[in-house]
Design a protein around this motif. Structure first.
Motif, PDB file in Angstrom:
ATOM      1  N   GLU A  38      53.194  47.788  41.855  1.00 46.28           N
ATOM      2  CA  GLU A  38      52.162  46.779  42.125  1.00 46.28           C
ATOM      3  C   GLU A  38      51.576  46.902  43.527  1.00 46.28           C
ATOM      4  O   GLU A  38      50.409  46.618  43.741  1.00 46.28           O
ATOM      5  CB  GLU A  38      52.758  45.378  41.931  1.00 46.28           C
ATOM      6  CG  GLU A  38      53.167  45.088  40.487  1.00 46.28           C
ATOM      7  CD  GLU A  38      53.664  43.665  40.320  1.00 46.28           C
ATOM      8  OE1 GLU A  38      53.658  42.909  41.326  1.00 46.28           O
ATOM      9  OE2 GLU A  38      54.058  43.308  39.206  1.00 46.28           O
ATOM     10  N   ASP A  39      52.375  47.317  44.497  1.00 46.11           N
ATOM     11  CA  ASP A  39      51.899  47.442  45.878  1.00 46.11           C
ATOM     12  C   ASP A  39      51.483  48.891  46.118  1.00 46.11           C
ATOM     13  O   ASP A  39      52.245  49.698  46.648  1.00 46.11           O
ATOM     14  CB  ASP A  39      52.997  47.017  46.854  1.00 46.11           C
ATOM     15  CG  ASP A  39      52.534  47.062  48.316  1.00 46.11           C
ATOM     16  OD1 ASP A  39      51.331  47.277  48.547  1.00 46.11           O
ATOM     17  OD2 ASP A  39      53.393  46.906  49.212  1.00 46.11           O
ATOM     18  N   THR A  40      50.258  49.219  45.744  1.00 48.06           N
ATOM     19  CA  THR A  40      49.818  50.612  45.819  1.00 48.06           C
ATOM     20  C   THR A  40      49.670  51.097  47.266  1.00 48.06           C
ATOM     21  O   THR A  40      49.944  52.260  47.559  1.00 48.06           O
ATOM     22  CB  THR A  40      48.469  50.790  45.087  1.00 48.06           C
ATOM     23  OG1 THR A  40      47.518  49.869  45.629  1.00 48.06           O
ATOM     24  CG2 THR A  40      48.626  50.525  43.594  1.00 48.06           C
ATOM     25  N   THR A  41      49.247  50.207  48.152  1.00 47.34           N
ATOM     26  CA  THR A  41      49.128  50.595  49.565  1.00 47.34           C
ATOM     27  C   THR A  41      50.499  50.853  50.166  1.00 47.34           C
ATOM     28  O   THR A  41      50.712  51.850  50.879  1.00 47.34           O
ATOM     29  CB  THR A  41      48.397  49.505  50.373  1.00 47.34           C
ATOM     30  OG1 THR A  41      47.106  49.280  49.809  1.00 47.34           O
ATOM     31  CG2 THR A  41      48.251  49.913  51.832  1.00 47.34           C
ATOM     32  N   GLY A  42      51.437  49.952  49.893  1.00 48.61           N
ATOM     33  CA  GLY A  42      52.803  50.117  50.398  1.00 48.61           C
ATOM     34  C   GLY A  42      53.448  51.383  49.865  1.00 48.61           C
ATOM     35  O   GLY A  42      54.151  52.096  50.594  1.00 48.61           O
ATOM     36  N   PRO A  58      44.566  53.703  42.425  1.00 47.58           N
ATOM     37  CA  PRO A  58      45.782  53.441  41.661  1.00 47.58           C
ATOM     38  C   PRO A  58      45.891  51.983  41.188  1.00 47.58           C
ATOM     39  O   PRO A  58      46.370  51.720  40.082  1.00 47.58           O
ATOM     40  CB  PRO A  58      46.893  53.776  42.662  1.00 47.58           C
ATOM     41  CG  PRO A  58      46.294  54.828  43.530  1.00 47.58           C
ATOM     42  CD  PRO A  58      44.862  54.405  43.685  1.00 47.58           C
ATOM     43  N   GLN A  59      45.427  51.056  42.012  1.00 49.50           N
ATOM     44  CA  GLN A  59      45.435  49.657  41.617  1.00 49.50           C
ATOM     45  C   GLN A  59      44.523  49.439  40.411  1.00 49.50           C
ATOM     46  O   GLN A  59      44.875  48.712  39.462  1.00 49.50           O
ATOM     47  CB  GLN A  59      44.978  48.796  42.797  1.00 49.50           C
ATOM     48  CG  GLN A  59      45.175  47.308  42.597  1.00 49.50           C
ATOM     49  CD  GLN A  59      44.791  46.516  43.838  1.00 49.50           C
ATOM     50  OE1 GLN A  59      44.498  47.091  44.892  1.00 49.50           O
ATOM     51  NE2 GLN A  59      44.785  45.200  43.737  1.00 49.50           N
ATOM     52  N   ILE A  60      43.350  50.080  40.426  1.00 50.43           N
ATOM     53  CA  ILE A  60      42.429  49.976  39.292  1.00 50.43           C
ATOM     54  C   ILE A  60      43.034  50.606  38.049  1.00 50.43           C
ATOM     55  O   ILE A  60      42.942  50.052  36.943  1.00 50.43           O
ATOM     56  CB  ILE A  60      41.086  50.661  39.643  1.00 50.43           C
ATOM     57  CG1 ILE A  60      40.379  49.901  40.763  1.00 50.43           C
ATOM     58  CG2 ILE A  60      40.186  50.763  38.418  1.00 50.43           C
ATOM     59  CD1 ILE A  60      39.163  50.621  41.335  1.00 50.43           C
ATOM     60  N   VAL A  61      43.669  51.763  38.216  1.00 51.25           N
ATOM     61  CA  VAL A  61      44.306  52.453  37.091  1.00 51.25           C
ATOM     62  C   VAL A  61      45.353  51.558  36.431  1.00 51.25           C
ATOM     63  O   VAL A  61      45.483  51.519  35.201  1.00 51.25           O
ATOM     64  CB  VAL A  61      44.947  53.778  37.570  1.00 51.25           C
ATOM     65  CG1 VAL A  61      45.861  54.362  36.501  1.00 51.25           C
ATOM     66  CG2 VAL A  61      43.854  54.785  37.942  1.00 51.25           C
ATOM     67  N   SER A  62      46.091  50.817  37.245  1.00 51.26           N
ATOM     68  CA  SER A  62      47.126  49.931  36.708  1.00 51.26           C
ATOM     69  C   SER A  62      46.535  48.769  35.924  1.00 51.26           C
ATOM     70  O   SER A  62      47.177  48.231  35.016  1.00 51.26           O
ATOM     71  CB  SER A  62      47.986  49.376  37.856  1.00 51.26           C
ATOM     72  OG  SER A  62      48.662  50.409  38.535  1.00 51.26           O
ATOM     73  N   MET A  63      45.313  48.377  36.252  1.00 47.83           N
ATOM     74  CA  MET A  63      44.685  47.224  35.593  1.00 47.83           C
ATOM     75  C   MET A  63      44.012  47.578  34.276  1.00 47.83           C
ATOM     76  O   MET A  63      43.907  46.745  33.380  1.00 47.83           O
ATOM     77  CB  MET A  63      43.609  46.622  36.521  1.00 47.83           C
ATOM     78  CG  MET A  63      44.109  45.978  37.780  1.00 47.83           C
ATOM     79  SD  MET A  63      42.682  45.389  38.763  1.00 47.83           S
ATOM     80  CE  MET A  63      43.524  44.640  40.163  1.00 47.83           C
TER      81      MET A  63
END
Length: 514
Positions: free
Chosen positions: A128-132, A311-316
């Motif tokens: 969930e924390d793509t930046t981290g 990556p955040q968009i891909v997860s959604m």
């Protein structure tokens, strides 16, 4: 005392198509996919397209044609060409080689990140924390330090990429570079087009496209928007640091030079436009999922756009892993085609001055670049070093190189009429006096304004909030090293003939220029 080795027959592209593919492959790189959408987002969305088009027509295409004319007429690498303009101009050629060498060292690690993220896309390992995940888990980033801790997950893939690219380089222009681009470029276009088509059918995609194409007219009054447009053109077209100059030197003497410049320039900008459509469509989807306006999204520039936001968009999104694989494969392919062209600038220069073979250059010079790349950018301080080196190399080094090239050709060597006559003699159509005006006045003035603005910002406060000591050592240090290298290599005697070259005679300049 050993005699200078005779110059071997110059390598050539198999034909115009091979050259165009390779030139487009060089121009279409990481800057098209992640930098252009981010710069457009920051600079007024649709309004940015207007100064971008102006910059393309008034600076991008003219300087691209200048690179083509220099390489094709004087038949050599950057140091060879500027030496043939006048012995005192050779340092500029080596300065361009140094720029390419530096860019190659950090370009490789970004390709490796993209390759690793192809694998991460399969099971969305970033969580969930793509930046981290990107900064802490993947890069193990320690910030603006000089760490010697190596990240194995980056080091070993980077070693493999380097070995593969150096093998292509050792094969030469036709068997290596051209063949690689004949495979990579069609594959890149197919994969990226598939990704863009998928993005267009996402919820909220229309809102993203409206943000991309609807201009914020007030932004046109901001000088920084225009500066950003000129900066993007120079970054994405691979001009003014030896690439297109070197590539055009491998064209046959009877080649339709000028039209290929227009084809390459507009193909590059078309790909950037396609990237903007795909990226803004996905940003519209992301904004819709979060219930916020597109203007309120964060992480839409630079590295974070590709390795945190996407990556955040891909997860959604539904079918996210496939979208992720398409995106990161496209990013890796675009990076590879550009990296090959960047390294050829270095290879050609050392072959011609030191009498080395392609294999020797790949082993020794390419091997040195590989070691520097591995040590600096697979370490836990690699991200901050990359960010700083990229900033100073492009916004100081490349812009300085472009200004110096225009001034040397126009005022120093006074070769502008000859180069325009050459373009007209070997091309269909006619390059008018508008080109001379742009190269002789408009481009150097615009780039000087851009350079001064960048320098004022860099002197006013440390870049990206890094400590002054780090910025000075890495940023100004790399610019200083490039200047020193250009002077040192100029002093080394040539092992192959360079001064006995005579360009082909041209029709009367007055007749060609009519």
């Amino acid at each position: 005392m050993s005699e200078r080795a005779a110059a071997p027959a110059r390598e050539q592209w198999t034909g115009q198509y091979g050259f165009i593919l390779a030139a487009i492959g060089s121009a279409v790189g990481l800057g098209n996919i992640w930098r252009f959408p981010g710069v457009a987002y920051e600079n007024g969305g649709g309004a940015f397209l207007i100064p971008y088009l102006v910059a393309l027509l008034t600076a991008g295409i003219p300087v691209l044609l200048l690179d083509y004319s220099l390489g094709h007429r004087f038949r050599g690498s950057a140091p060879t060409v500027f030496r043939r303009l006048g012995k005192k101009y050779e340092p500029l050629g080596w300065f361009q080689v140094a720029i390419s060498f530096v860019i190659a060292t950090y370009y490789t690690v970004i390709i490796v990140w993209a390759i690793r993220y192809i694998g991460f896309s399969i099971d969305m390992s970033w969580g969930e924390d793509t930046t981290g995940f990107f900064v802490n888990d993947f890069l193990r980033d320690e910030g603006a330090t000089f760490s010697t801790d190596i990240v194995g997950g980056i080091f070993w893939p980077m070693l493999a990429v380097w070995l593969g690219v150096l093998a292509v380089l050792a094969l030469g222009v036709a068997r290596g570079i051209e063949r690689a681009n004949r495979i990579f470029m069609p594959l890149l276009v197919i994969l990226f087009a598939a990704m863009v088509v998928r993005a267009l059918f996402l919820e909220g995609a229309v809102d993203g496209l409206n943000a991309f194409f609807t201009p914020n007219w007030e932004a046109l009054l901001d000088a920084n928007v225009w500066i950003a447009a000129y900066g993007q053109i120079f970054f994405s077209l691979s001009i003014a640091f030896g690439i297109m100059l070197t590539y055009s030197s491998y064209l046959r003497r009877r080649s339709n030079v000028a039209p290929t410049g227009f084809v390459v320039a507009f193909a590059n900008s078309s790909f950037e436009l396609l990237a903007g459509i795909g990226v803004f469509a996905t940003l519209g989807f992301m904004a819709a999922q979060q219930g916020i306006a597109i203007d309120d999204l964060e992480g839409i520039t630079g590295v974070l756009l590709s390795f945190a936001t996407f990556p955040q968009i891909v997860s959604m999104m539904p079918g996210g892993p496939i979208f992720g694989i398409l995106f990161f494969t496209s990013l890796a392919l675009a990076g590879l085609t550009s990296l090959i062209s960047i390294l050829q600038v270095v290879s050609a220069a050392f072959q011609e001055k030191f009498g080395l073979s392609r294999v020797q250059v790949s082993l020794f010079i390419g091997g040195l670049a590989m070691v520097i790349s591995l040590v600096l950018y697979s370490s836990t301080s690699g991200l901050a070093i990359l960010d700083t080196v990229d900033k100073y190399t492009n916004e100081v080094g490349v812009v300085l190189s472009a200004i110096a090239t225009c001034l040397i050709v126009t005022v120093g060597a006074r070769k502008l009429p000859e180069l325009r006559a050459h373009l007209n003699a070997v091309s269909t159509g006619n390059i008018g006096r508008w080109w001379s005006v742009l190269i002789g006045a408009v481009v150097p003035i615009a780039l000087t304004v851009m350079l001064v603005t960048s320098l004022l910002d860099l002197f006013e406060e440390p870049y990206s909030g890094y400590p002054w000591g780090f910025v000075t050592a890495v940023g100004w240090g790399i610019v200083g090293l490039m200047v020193v290298a250009s002077l040192v290599y100029t002093l080394v005697p040539w092992r192959r003939p360079v001064d006995d070259f005579r360009p082909e005679p041209l029709p009367e300049l007055e007749e060609v220029g009519r």
